[in-house]
Scaffold this motif. Structure first.
Motif, PDB file in Angstrom:
ATOM      1  N   ASN A 377      29.276 -85.901 -20.578  1.00 34.86           N
ATOM      2  CA  ASN A 377      29.118 -86.939 -19.559  1.00 34.86           C
ATOM      3  C   ASN A 377      30.040 -88.126 -19.820  1.00 34.86           C
ATOM      4  N   ILE A 378      30.242 -88.466 -21.087  1.00 35.31           N
ATOM      5  CA  ILE A 378      31.167 -89.559 -21.407  1.00 35.31           C
ATOM      6  C   ILE A 378      32.575 -89.201 -20.931  1.00 35.31           C
ATOM      7  N   GLU A 379      32.991 -87.977 -21.208  1.00 38.89           N
ATOM      8  CA  GLU A 379      34.325 -87.556 -20.785  1.00 38.89           C
ATOM      9  C   GLU A 379      34.448 -87.582 -19.269  1.00 38.89           C
ATOM     10  N   LEU A 380      33.393 -87.117 -18.577  1.00 43.16           N
ATOM     11  CA  LEU A 380      33.424 -87.139 -17.113  1.00 43.16           C
ATOM     12  C   LEU A 380      33.445 -88.579 -16.594  1.00 43.16           C
ATOM     13  N   ALA A 381      32.592 -89.440 -17.178  1.00 38.47           N
ATOM     14  CA  ALA A 381      32.537 -90.837 -16.733  1.00 38.47           C
ATOM     15  C   ALA A 381      33.857 -91.544 -17.008  1.00 38.47           C
ATOM     16  N   ARG A 382      34.483 -91.224 -18.142  1.00 45.27           N
ATOM     17  CA  ARG A 382      35.779 -91.840 -18.451  1.00 45.27           C
ATOM     18  C   ARG A 382      36.846 -91.359 -17.463  1.00 45.27           C
ATOM     19  N   SER A 383      36.796 -90.067 -17.133  1.00 45.84           N
ATOM     20  CA  SER A 383      37.760 -89.522 -16.182  1.00 45.84           C
ATOM     21  C   SER A 383      37.591 -90.168 -14.800  1.00 45.84           C
ATOM     22  N   VAL A 384      36.311 -90.332 -14.398  1.00 46.71           N
ATOM     23  CA  VAL A 384      36.039 -90.965 -13.101  1.00 46.71           C
ATOM     24  C   VAL A 384      36.526 -92.408 -13.108  1.00 46.71           C
ATOM     25  N   PHE A 385      36.288 -93.126 -14.214  1.00 42.19           N
ATOM     26  CA  PHE A 385      36.696 -94.511 -14.275  1.00 42.19           C
ATOM     27  C   PHE A 385      38.216 -94.642 -14.245  1.00 42.19           C
ATOM     28  N   GLU A 386      38.909 -93.790 -14.991  1.00 38.40           N
ATOM     29  CA  GLU A 386      40.372 -93.861 -15.006  1.00 38.40           C
ATOM     30  C   GLU A 386      40.937 -93.592 -13.620  1.00 38.40           C
ATOM     31  N   SER A 387      40.330 -92.613 -12.931  1.00 39.93           N
ATOM     32  CA  SER A 387      40.783 -92.314 -11.572  1.00 39.93           C
ATOM     33  C   SER A 387      40.487 -93.487 -10.627  1.00 39.93           C
ATOM     34  N   THR A 388      39.273 -94.031 -10.749  1.00 43.77           N
ATOM     35  CA  THR A 388      38.896 -95.163  -9.901  1.00 43.77           C
ATOM     36  C   THR A 388      39.751 -96.383 -10.201  1.00 43.77           C
ATOM     37  N   ASN A 389      40.029 -96.592 -11.473  1.00 45.03           N
ATOM     38  CA  ASN A 389      40.856 -97.728 -11.877  1.00 45.03           C
ATOM     39  C   ASN A 389      42.256 -97.629 -11.279  1.00 45.03           C
ATOM     40  N   LEU A 390      42.808 -96.405 -11.295  1.00 40.27           N
ATOM     41  CA  LEU A 390      44.134 -96.198 -10.727  1.00 40.27           C
ATOM     42  C   LEU A 390      44.111 -96.447  -9.226  1.00 40.27           C
ATOM     43  N   GLN A 391      43.056 -95.959  -8.573  1.00 36.45           N
ATOM     44  CA  GLN A 391      42.936 -96.166  -7.132  1.00 36.45           C
ATOM     45  C   GLN A 391      42.763 -97.657  -6.804  1.00 36.45           C
ATOM     46  N   TYR A 392      42.013 -98.360  -7.664  1.00 31.17           N
ATOM     47  CA  TYR A 392      41.796 -99.786  -7.429  1.00 31.17           C
ATOM     48  C   TYR A 392      43.098-100.567  -7.590  1.00 31.17           C
ATOM     49  N   GLN A 393      43.899-100.162  -8.579  1.00 33.85           N
ATOM     50  CA  GLN A 393      45.174-100.848  -8.787  1.00 33.85           C
ATOM     51  C   GLN A 393      46.108-100.630  -7.593  1.00 33.85           C
ATOM     52  N   LYS A 394      45.961 -99.475  -6.956  1.00 37.38           N
ATOM     53  CA  LYS A 394      46.802 -99.173  -5.799  1.00 37.38           C
ATOM     54  C   LYS A 394      46.214 -99.728  -4.508  1.00 37.38           C
ATOM     55  N   GLY A 395      45.000-100.264  -4.583  1.00 39.93           N
ATOM     56  CA  GLY A 395      44.367-100.822  -3.388  1.00 39.93           C
ATOM     57  C   GLY A 395      43.697 -99.794  -2.519  1.00 39.93           C
ATOM     58  N   VAL A 396      43.490 -98.576  -3.044  1.00 38.37           N
ATOM     59  CA  VAL A 396      42.863 -97.513  -2.254  1.00 38.37           C
ATOM     60  C   VAL A 396      41.354 -97.698  -2.193  1.00 38.37           C
ATOM     61  N   THR A 397      40.761 -98.223  -3.286  1.00 35.56           N
ATOM     62  CA  THR A 397      39.314 -98.434  -3.338  1.00 35.56           C
ATOM     63  C   THR A 397      39.027 -99.895  -3.642  1.00 35.56           C
ATOM     64  N   GLN A 406      32.753 -98.264 -13.985  1.00 34.80           N
ATOM     65  CA  GLN A 406      32.678 -98.827 -15.339  1.00 34.80           C
ATOM     66  C   GLN A 406      31.233 -98.838 -15.847  1.00 34.80           C
ATOM     67  N   ASN A 407      30.298 -99.185 -14.985  1.00 34.55           N
ATOM     68  CA  ASN A 407      28.885 -99.194 -15.382  1.00 34.55           C
ATOM     69  C   ASN A 407      28.380 -97.785 -15.684  1.00 34.55           C
ATOM     70  N   SER A 408      28.871 -96.805 -14.929  1.00 39.44           N
ATOM     71  CA  SER A 408      28.500 -95.415 -15.205  1.00 39.44           C
ATOM     72  C   SER A 408      29.016 -94.987 -16.573  1.00 39.44           C
ATOM     73  N   LEU A 409      30.203 -95.442 -16.924  1.00 37.48           N
ATOM     74  CA  LEU A 409      30.758 -95.130 -18.244  1.00 37.48           C
ATOM     75  C   LEU A 409      29.912 -95.774 -19.339  1.00 37.48           C
ATOM     76  N   LYS A 410      29.513 -97.040 -19.129  1.00 36.39           N
ATOM     77  CA  LYS A 410      28.665 -97.722 -20.116  1.00 36.39           C
ATOM     78  C   LYS A 410      27.319 -97.011 -20.266  1.00 36.39           C
ATOM     79  N   GLU A 411      26.750 -96.569 -19.154  1.00 40.31           N
ATOM     80  CA  GLU A 411      25.472 -95.857 -19.208  1.00 40.31           C
ATOM     81  C   GLU A 411      25.617 -94.535 -19.958  1.00 40.31           C
ATOM     82  N   ALA A 412      26.722 -93.827 -19.698  1.00 39.35           N
ATOM     83  CA  ALA A 412      26.963 -92.569 -20.404  1.00 39.35           C
ATOM     84  C   ALA A 412      27.126 -92.818 -21.903  1.00 39.35           C
TER      85      ALA A 412
END
Length: 444
Positions: A377-397, A406-412
């Protein structure tokens, strides 16, 4: 010359410096505690006391020699009456001693037959066994307590490592958002949301640091380590904490592996000896005695020392208990009931220890599965966060998705730390339930 003196000083200080910088693994902590914890000395002293108690019991069947001496000043000697007609037509008052009387005597006593004492000698074996088992039981308690404290230190070290990583993530995002606010491309409310999460993370770090200080102090206490000295524990990584997958565990439980059960057996044996010894108290005893001494009498003190008359005697003493108001019978019945209760309690303990072992084995299997699942779950949460972070930097999300990831990663991460500690405790609980804590220590 100064360089040479400096080098010599470094050589002298090097051992202390290296000791101060030593990193302690679990085996080192356990070895230190088993050697230096004060309870170890207590139980070693009890073993010495058990050996001395065995000598005391043996002494009851060995010869005893006792010397006595006395000096009496008969200021007014006691008189006796010789009736009239025996030596005189009137009663005669006669003192059968003189003013001063001295006496010395040496007496030897040797038991020949005392069944109660003979049975009591058998208790020596179990007293020594009890002392050895108390040492083993204390060692196992030290291994269990030190291991638990050591694992808590590791959990908080890992938590701090993860929290500091999260802190860096929030700090970087704060820097980017503050730059965006200054350029008018980021809303102030989004910056405040990041600040809130950053501040919460800093609070979590402060709490974890205090917790680490507390469990580190607890570890020192369990080891018997000086509380004022530094104790540097090996730092683990997430990957190094993963349990090694095991095949189906063989059922190796044997109740006789447990020191607490063996202690109960030894105590039951002592109760059995006590019952037999009590019953043997109704049997006759026979002993040999021999005395040699002298006494002296005189109207003056010096005469009582100079005019000594020696005597000697040898004989046998037979004591036959006839009636004591059924006291011995009552004592025997009490001792027998104590023995029966001890035997029943051992059967109850055997079942209880078996249940403990089965529960601990089940708990460990579940804990291993939870650790593996939470690690994924940590690996999945980290993967989701990295993807979301990239999308946020690009203004997609938007920021909400970024914060949620990020909170999901902390919970994991928190779930993983909890399951990891559960695994550590489950493993040590299984070793305790199986009576193999010493083997666990030797295998490290």
């Amino acid at each position: 010359m100064k360089n040479i003196q400096y080098c010599l000083l470094l050589l002298l200080l090097a051992p202390g410096f290296l000791h101060a910088q030593q990193r302690w693994d679990l085996k080192s902590c356990l070895s230190y505690g088993l050697k230096y914890h004060r309870s170890t000395r207590v139980y070693q002293n009890e073993k010495i006391a058990a050996n001395e108690k065995a000598k005391e019991a043996l002494a009851s069947y060995l010869p005893s020699i006792e010397g006595t001496g006395g000096l009496a000043d008969n200021i007014k000697p006691q008189v006796s009456i010789i009736p009239a007609g025996l030596f005189s037509p009137t009663d005669m008052k006669v003192a059968f001693t003189k003013r001063y009387n001295t006496s010395t005597q040496v007496e030897l006593n040797q038991p020949i037959f005392d069944q109660s004492a003979i049975i009591g000698l058998k208790a020596n074996k179990y007293n020594k066994e009890t002392a050895d088992l108390n040492i083993r039981n204390n060692d196992e308690a030290l291994i269990y307590n030190i291991s638990n404290a050591y694992y808590q230190v590791h959990i908080y070290q890992l938590q701090l490592m993860l929290l500091h990583a999260n802190e860096e993530t929030y700090r970087e995002q704060l820097r980017i958002s503050e730059l965006g606010v200054s350029k008018g491309v980021t809303a102030e409310v989004d910056l405040n949301k990041i600040r809130v999460n950053y501040n919460n993370t800093m609070s979590d770090i402060n709490v974890a640091e205090r917790n680490l200080e507390q469990v580190s102090l607890q570890l020192k206490n369990e080891m018997g380590y000086p509380l004022s000295e530094a104790l540097l524990i090996d730092t683990l990584t997430l990957t190094s904490t993963l349990p090694v997958p095991e095949t189906q565990r063989p059922d190796t439980f044997q109740v006789d592996n447990r020191s607490d059960f063996l202690l109960s057996k030894a105590k039951a044996s002592l109760l059995d000896i006590n019952a037999k010894q009590t019953r043997a108290g109704k049997l006759p005893t026979l002993s040999l005695y021999a005395r040699y001494g002298s006494n002296g009498f005189g109207d003056k003190l010096g005469q009582s020392f100079s005019s000594q008359n020696t005597f000697s005697v040898i004989g046998l003493t037979l004591k036959v208990p006839i009636f004591n108001g059924f006291k011995k019978n009552a004592q025997y019945q009490q001792a027998r009931i104590d023995l029966l209760n001890a035997q029943e309690n051992m059967k109850l303990d055997a079942d209880k220890y078996k249940v403990e072992y089965e529960n601990a084995k089940t708990k460990l299997v579940k804990a291993e599965a939870n650790v593996a699942n939470d690690n994924r779950n940590i690996e999945l949460a980290r993967s989701v966060f990295e993807s979301t972070n990239l999308q946020y930097q690009k203004g997609v999300t938007d920021l909400t998705d970024w914060l949620n990831a990020q909170n999901s990663l902390k919970e994991a991460q928190n779930n993983y730390l909890n399951s990891l500690y559960s695994f550590y405790t489950a493993r040590i609980d299984l070793e305790k339930a199986n009576g193999t804590l010493k083997e666990y220590y030797n295998s490290l």
